[in-house]
Design an enzyme around this catalytic site. Sequence first.
Site, PDB file in Angstrom:
ATOM      1  N   MET A   1       0.841  -1.175   0.000  1.00  7.79           N
ATOM      2  CA  MET A   1       0.000   0.000   0.000  1.00  7.79           C
ATOM      3  C   MET A   1       0.888   1.242   0.000  1.00  7.79           C
ATOM      4  O   MET A   1       1.305   1.712   1.048  1.00  7.79           O
ATOM      5  CB  MET A   1      -0.905  -0.020   1.230  1.00  7.79           C
ATOM      6  CG  MET A   1      -1.630   1.273   1.461  1.00  7.79           C
ATOM      7  SD  MET A   1      -2.688   1.293   2.903  1.00  7.79           S
ATOM      8  CE  MET A   1      -1.518   1.392   4.219  1.00  7.79           C
ATOM      9  N   PRO A   2       1.210   1.775  -1.158  1.00 10.79           N
ATOM     10  CA  PRO A   2       1.994   3.008  -1.202  1.00 10.79           C
ATOM     11  C   PRO A   2       1.194   4.189  -0.649  1.00 10.79           C
ATOM     12  O   PRO A   2       0.001   4.335  -0.928  1.00 10.79           O
ATOM     13  CB  PRO A   2       2.273   3.211  -2.689  1.00 10.79           C
ATOM     14  CG  PRO A   2       2.023   1.889  -3.330  1.00 10.79           C
ATOM     15  CD  PRO A   2       0.992   1.219  -2.489  1.00 10.79           C
ATOM     16  N   ILE A   3       1.871   5.006   0.139  1.00 11.73           N
ATOM     17  CA  ILE A   3       1.278   6.244   0.650  1.00 11.73           C
ATOM     18  C   ILE A   3       2.186   7.384   0.204  1.00 11.73           C
ATOM     19  O   ILE A   3       3.375   7.401   0.527  1.00 11.73           O
ATOM     20  CB  ILE A   3       1.158   6.234   2.180  1.00 11.73           C
ATOM     21  CG1 ILE A   3       0.300   5.059   2.641  1.00 11.73           C
ATOM     22  CG2 ILE A   3       0.578   7.561   2.673  1.00 11.73           C
ATOM     23  CD1 ILE A   3       0.305   4.847   4.142  1.00 11.73           C
TER      24      ILE A   3
ATOM     25  N   HIS B   1      -2.510   5.464  -1.820  1.00 11.72           N
ATOM     26  CA  HIS B   1      -3.086   6.550  -1.029  1.00 11.72           C
ATOM     27  C   HIS B   1      -2.286   7.819  -1.300  1.00 11.72           C
ATOM     28  O   HIS B   1      -1.054   7.792  -1.294  1.00 11.72           O
ATOM     29  CB  HIS B   1      -3.007   6.229   0.465  1.00 11.72           C
ATOM     30  CG  HIS B   1      -3.806   5.031   0.851  1.00 11.72           C
ATOM     31  ND1 HIS B   1      -4.848   5.099   1.731  1.00 11.72           N
ATOM     32  CD2 HIS B   1      -3.720   3.728   0.467  1.00 11.72           C
ATOM     33  CE1 HIS B   1      -5.367   3.891   1.884  1.00 11.72           C
ATOM     34  NE2 HIS B   1      -4.695   3.046   1.125  1.00 11.72           N
TER      35      HIS B   1
END
EC number: 5.3.2.-
Length: 61
Positions: free
Chosen positions: A1-3, A40
């Site tokens: 999940m890249p933020i 995100h």
Amino acid sequence: MPIVTVKFLEGRSDEQKRALVERVTEAVAETIQANPEKIHVVLEEMRKDHYGVAGKRISDQ
């Protein structure tokens, strides 16, 4: 999940911020082969009197 966090000075329209989120998502998805649904993007809008460069607040320039 890249933020991804993007910090910028206040004054951008909702349309510009929407486009920024879309394009950052596309760039991350393409670059690291991430699922766009898992990316995100956090926008941090800064007031000009809360940010300085070269010893001076942006609002004072």
